[in-house]
Design a protein around this motif. Structure first.
Motif, mmCIF file in Angstrom:
data_model
loop_
_atom_site.group_PDB
_atom_site.id
_atom_site.type_symbol
_atom_site.label_atom_id
_atom_site.label_comp_id
_atom_site.label_asym_id
_atom_site.label_seq_id
_atom_site.Cartn_x
_atom_site.Cartn_y
_atom_site.Cartn_z
ATOM 1 N N VAL A 298 1.180 -0.980 -0.094
ATOM 2 C CA VAL A 298 0.150 0.098 0.187
ATOM 3 C C VAL A 298 1.026 1.081 -0.242
ATOM 4 O O VAL A 298 1.491 1.925 1.180
ATOM 5 C CB VAL A 298 -1.004 -0.430 1.167
ATOM 6 C CG1 VAL A 298 -2.227 1.406 1.380
ATOM 7 C CG2 VAL A 298 -1.364 -1.306 1.074
ATOM 8 N N THR A 299 1.178 1.438 -1.356
ATOM 9 C CA THR A 299 1.812 2.929 -1.225
ATOM 10 C C THR A 299 1.279 4.306 -1.517
ATOM 11 O O THR A 299 -0.043 4.288 -2.408
ATOM 12 C CB THR A 299 3.024 2.427 -2.478
ATOM 13 O OG1 THR A 299 2.161 2.605 -3.401
ATOM 14 C CG2 THR A 299 3.654 1.599 -2.364
ATOM 15 N N GLY A 300 2.005 5.438 -1.319
ATOM 16 C CA GLY A 300 0.963 6.393 -1.595
ATOM 17 C C GLY A 300 -0.226 6.838 -0.811
ATOM 18 O O GLY A 300 -0.952 5.978 -0.846
ATOM 19 N N PRO A 301 -0.840 7.646 -0.633
ATOM 20 C CA PRO A 301 -2.477 8.263 -0.042
ATOM 21 C C PRO A 301 -3.263 7.941 -1.168
ATOM 22 O O PRO A 301 -4.130 8.941 -0.305
ATOM 23 C CB PRO A 301 -1.886 10.185 -0.124
ATOM 24 C CG PRO A 301 -1.196 10.411 -1.217
ATOM 25 C CD PRO A 301 0.395 9.193 -1.742
ATOM 26 N N ILE A 302 -3.131 6.593 -0.987
ATOM 27 C CA ILE A 302 -3.871 5.738 -1.858
ATOM 28 C C ILE A 302 -5.248 5.831 -0.694
ATOM 29 O O ILE A 302 -6.407 5.889 -0.975
ATOM 30 C CB ILE A 302 -4.079 4.836 -2.300
ATOM 31 C CG1 ILE A 302 -5.135 4.140 -2.545
ATOM 32 C CG2 ILE A 302 -3.474 4.118 -1.194
ATOM 33 C CD1 ILE A 302 -4.854 2.817 -3.800
ATOM 34 N N GLN A 303 -4.992 5.584 0.929
ATOM 35 C CA GLN A 303 -6.053 5.304 1.570
ATOM 36 C C GLN A 303 -7.181 7.075 1.589
ATOM 37 O O GLN A 303 -8.776 6.959 2.115
ATOM 38 C CB GLN A 303 -5.182 4.738 3.198
ATOM 39 C CG GLN A 303 -5.178 3.309 2.583
ATOM 40 C CD GLN A 303 -4.309 2.409 4.298
ATOM 41 O OE1 GLN A 303 -3.445 3.571 4.342
ATOM 42 N NE2 GLN A 303 -5.159 1.838 4.685
ATOM 43 N N ALA A 448 -4.048 10.551 -8.930
ATOM 44 C CA ALA A 448 -2.647 10.997 -8.240
ATOM 45 C C ALA A 448 -1.500 10.959 -8.597
ATOM 46 O O ALA A 448 -0.585 11.691 -8.244
ATOM 47 C CB ALA A 448 -3.208 9.036 -7.796
ATOM 48 N N ARG A 449 -1.629 10.158 -10.807
ATOM 49 C CA ARG A 449 -0.674 10.773 -11.304
ATOM 50 C C ARG A 449 -0.172 12.145 -11.390
ATOM 51 O O ARG A 449 1.101 12.426 -11.554
ATOM 52 C CB ARG A 449 -0.920 10.027 -12.555
ATOM 53 C CG ARG A 449 0.119 9.780 -13.283
ATOM 54 C CD ARG A 449 0.626 9.050 -14.841
ATOM 55 N NE ARG A 449 0.307 7.778 -14.170
ATOM 56 C CZ ARG A 449 -1.037 6.513 -14.186
ATOM 57 N NH1 ARG A 449 -2.074 7.391 -14.869
ATOM 58 N NH2 ARG A 449 -1.618 5.513 -13.818
ATOM 59 N N GLN A 450 -1.453 12.490 -11.760
ATOM 60 C CA GLN A 450 -1.021 13.829 -11.697
ATOM 61 C C GLN A 450 -0.231 15.010 -10.861
ATOM 62 O O GLN A 450 0.401 16.133 -10.386
ATOM 63 C CB GLN A 450 -2.287 14.504 -12.799
ATOM 64 C CG GLN A 450 -2.630 14.116 -14.293
ATOM 65 C CD GLN A 450 -3.887 14.894 -14.379
ATOM 66 O OE1 GLN A 450 -4.923 15.634 -14.286
ATOM 67 N NE2 GLN A 450 -4.740 14.007 -15.045
ATOM 68 N N ALA A 451 -0.806 14.590 -9.229
ATOM 69 C CA ALA A 451 -0.415 14.833 -8.548
ATOM 70 C C ALA A 451 0.592 14.776 -7.771
ATOM 71 O O ALA A 451 1.739 14.657 -7.101
ATOM 72 C CB ALA A 451 -1.399 14.445 -6.854
ATOM 73 N N GLY A 452 1.935 13.845 -8.566
ATOM 74 C CA GLY A 452 2.946 12.972 -8.581
ATOM 75 C C GLY A 452 3.118 11.659 -6.983
ATOM 76 O O GLY A 452 3.582 12.137 -6.652
ATOM 77 N N PHE A 456 1.082 3.184 -7.920
ATOM 78 C CA PHE A 456 1.552 1.112 -7.475
ATOM 79 C C PHE A 456 -0.083 -0.164 -7.024
ATOM 80 O O PHE A 456 -0.570 -0.372 -7.947
ATOM 81 C CB PHE A 456 2.586 0.385 -7.252
ATOM 82 C CG PHE A 456 2.702 -0.474 -6.313
ATOM 83 C CD1 PHE A 456 3.541 -1.357 -7.400
ATOM 84 C CD2 PHE A 456 2.470 -1.068 -5.319
ATOM 85 C CE1 PHE A 456 3.341 -2.851 -7.326
ATOM 86 C CE2 PHE A 456 2.839 -2.574 -5.209
ATOM 87 C CZ PHE A 456 3.323 -3.547 -6.328
ATOM 88 N N THR A 457 -0.524 1.033 -5.953
ATOM 89 C CA THR A 457 -1.396 0.107 -5.039
ATOM 90 C C THR A 457 -2.808 0.207 -6.081
ATOM 91 O O THR A 457 -3.537 -0.631 -6.346
ATOM 92 C CB THR A 457 -1.533 0.730 -4.318
ATOM 93 O OG1 THR A 457 -0.401 0.564 -3.339
ATOM 94 C CG2 THR A 457 -2.360 -0.852 -3.322
#
Length: 491
Positions: A298-303, A448-452, A456-457
């Motif tokens: 679980v990577t990035g601020p996905i939650q 998320a990609r546009q926000a850098g 992955f998750t």
């Protein structure tokens, strides 16, 4: 908010509450003086539905109380602190009865003065059942006020089980109490207008269908206050009631006629409810999937994106729902539903014997499913065929709802048909949900990609959803073959 479970009894002036020590420890009696003002529309719309709204002084729980019926002897109670004004109902409570008042003013219609003697049945210091012995003076306001006096006993379940409440009730009856015909003091005091009913002949198709429609109108109205409070599953249940109504109006259009406009308005209501419900479901879905992943995956601020952000959008959708439920279009829909069950437009088929007429309706609705399936399978293009399979799912849902509506009249065959139709609906729904979830994840991943952010998750979750959709798609031919064979034995 609490659920009130109680039994009410009428008693004579010289009645004595019996000894209850064999059922537990007894505390009391303790006496209180209560004064309650009751509010309703001038034409008593709340009383007609068994709803009470009061402002009470005295006792252990002074304040405003709104009681909404849930089942026989069971009511949902919502409270609000006591306010100084006796003329203005707190907005938080008046909002919850808008489906019944529909813009009409709430005024004080009656007052109850009660001398209450309370006995508690306890175990280990925990109160299990409250027995309230009430001597009541009731006044109905009007040009010629009406005053009545009576005595009654209430046994309310606090933290025990219903078996204990039943034992208490048995003791009270043995001592001379009789079960009350009225579910509330106000109902006893007022000449409560009955909810009008359609004049259909028992045993006819019209009677069966109108009874079912009425049950779904009641279900829809019961969810209205819960939706306004954003209670769990309330939007879903209200949406289901609107769908069942639409489905029944389509399926029984030869019995209850001229409902096309009403169907359109029910579709509109379902659309209004859909956004919050869909966000609620998909947020819970993603939360469950993320919880199953190893922490390092679980990577990035996905939650945050799939939890907090979706929840914020869900709350915004709830606000739009509340605005809609306080609008004239919604009130007009509710008025139309009232007319549907009190003054329905009935076709010639309505007078036919229910079993003879309605068994054919069930078969016709299943045939719609098979025709939709044949149409979809004849399409070569994969994408267009998937869109057509969504029509199969909708037809299966309608067949299920129709069979469930007919089960009280036609018995076990309809229960089996409903179960088979639901199997088709569920596997197609699993595929559709997986596809929609992939689309949502793809959009969120792009944001998320546009926000850098690390995406992955998102890829992992998309893979999980693709697997869910593919498994459902692979399973469907087997489910369909089994279902067709099973339904052939039923209808």
């Amino acid at each position: 908010m609490s659920i009130e479970i109680e039994d009410k009894f009428d008693v004579q002036a010289d009645y004595s509450v019996p000894d209850l020590t064999k059922l537990g420890d007894v505390a009391g009696p303790k006496t209180y003086q209560l004064v309650a003002l009751y509010y309703d529309t001038p034409d008593l719309r709340l009383a007609a539905r068994g709803i009470t709204l009061r402002r009470r002084r005295g006792g252990t729980d002074p304040g405003w109380h709104l009681k909404l019926p849930k089942a026989k002897g069971v009511r949902q109670e919502i409270t609000h602190p006591l306010t100084r004004s006796t003329k203005v109902v707190p907005e938080e409570l008046s909002e919850l009865v808008r489906a019944f008042t529909r813009g009409a003013e709430l005024v004080a219609v009656a007052e109850l003065e009660t001398r209450r003697s309370v006995t508690l049945l306890q175990e280990g210091g925990t109160a299990l059942v409250e027995i309230a012995d009430d001597r009541v003076k009731g006044t109905v306001f009007g040009d010629e006020p009406k005053i009545e006096r009576w005595r009654e006993v209430e046994a309310e379940l606090l933290s025990g089980d219903q078996a204990l409440l039943a034992k208490v009730g048995k003791r009270l009856r043995k001592a001379g109490a009789t079960p009350s015909d009225s579910s509330s003091k106000l109902g006893r005091l007022l000449d409560r207008p009955p909810v009008p009913r359609a004049g259909t002949e028992p045993g006819t198709a019209g009677h069966t269908v109108v009874d079912y429609l009425e049950s779904q109108v009641v279900a829809l109205l019961a969810q209205d206050p819960r939706v306004r409070r954003a209670e769990e599953d309330a939007v879903h249940q209200m949406r289901v009631a609107s769908r069942r109504l639409r489905s029944a109006l389509k399926a029984f259009r030869k019995i209850v006629t001229d409902t096309v406009q009403l169907q359109d308005e029910l579709r509109w209501l379902g659309t209004v409810l859909a956004e919050a419900r869909d966000l609620e479901v998909i947020r819970a879905r993603f939360a469950g999937e993320l919880a199953q992943l190893a922490p390092e995956l679980v990577t990035g601020p996905i939650q945050t994106r799939l939890g907090d952000d979706l929840h914020r959008r869900e709350l915004e959708a709830y606000e739009r729902i509340k605005e809609t439920l306080s609008g004239e279009r919604y009130y007009a829909l509710l008025d139309a539903l009232d007319r549907l069950v009190t003054e329905p437009e009935l076709g010639k088929a309505a007078s036919a014997p229910a079993k003879e007429m309605l068994s054919g309706v069930a078969s016709a609705n299943w045939n719609r499913v098979t025709r939709a399936y044949d149409t979809a399978q004849a399409i070569d293009d994969y994408e267009r065929r998937q869109i057509a399979m969504h029509d199969v799912r909708k037809a299966a849902k309608r067949a299920r709802y129709t069979a469930e509506a007919l089960q009280p009249t036609l018995g076990k065959p309809m229960a089996k048909l409903a179960k088979h139709a639901e199997a088709v609906q569920e596997v197609l729904g699993a595929h559709q949900d997986g596809v929609v979830a992939q689309e949502t994840l793809t959009k969120e991943a792009e944001s998320a990609r546009q926000a850098g952010e690390d995406t992955f998750t998102y890829g992992l979750l998309i893979g999980l959803e693709r697997g869910t959709a593919e498994r459902a798609e692979a399973e469907f031919p087997h489910v369909w073959a089994e279902t067709v064979e099973a339904v052939r034995k039923v209808i």
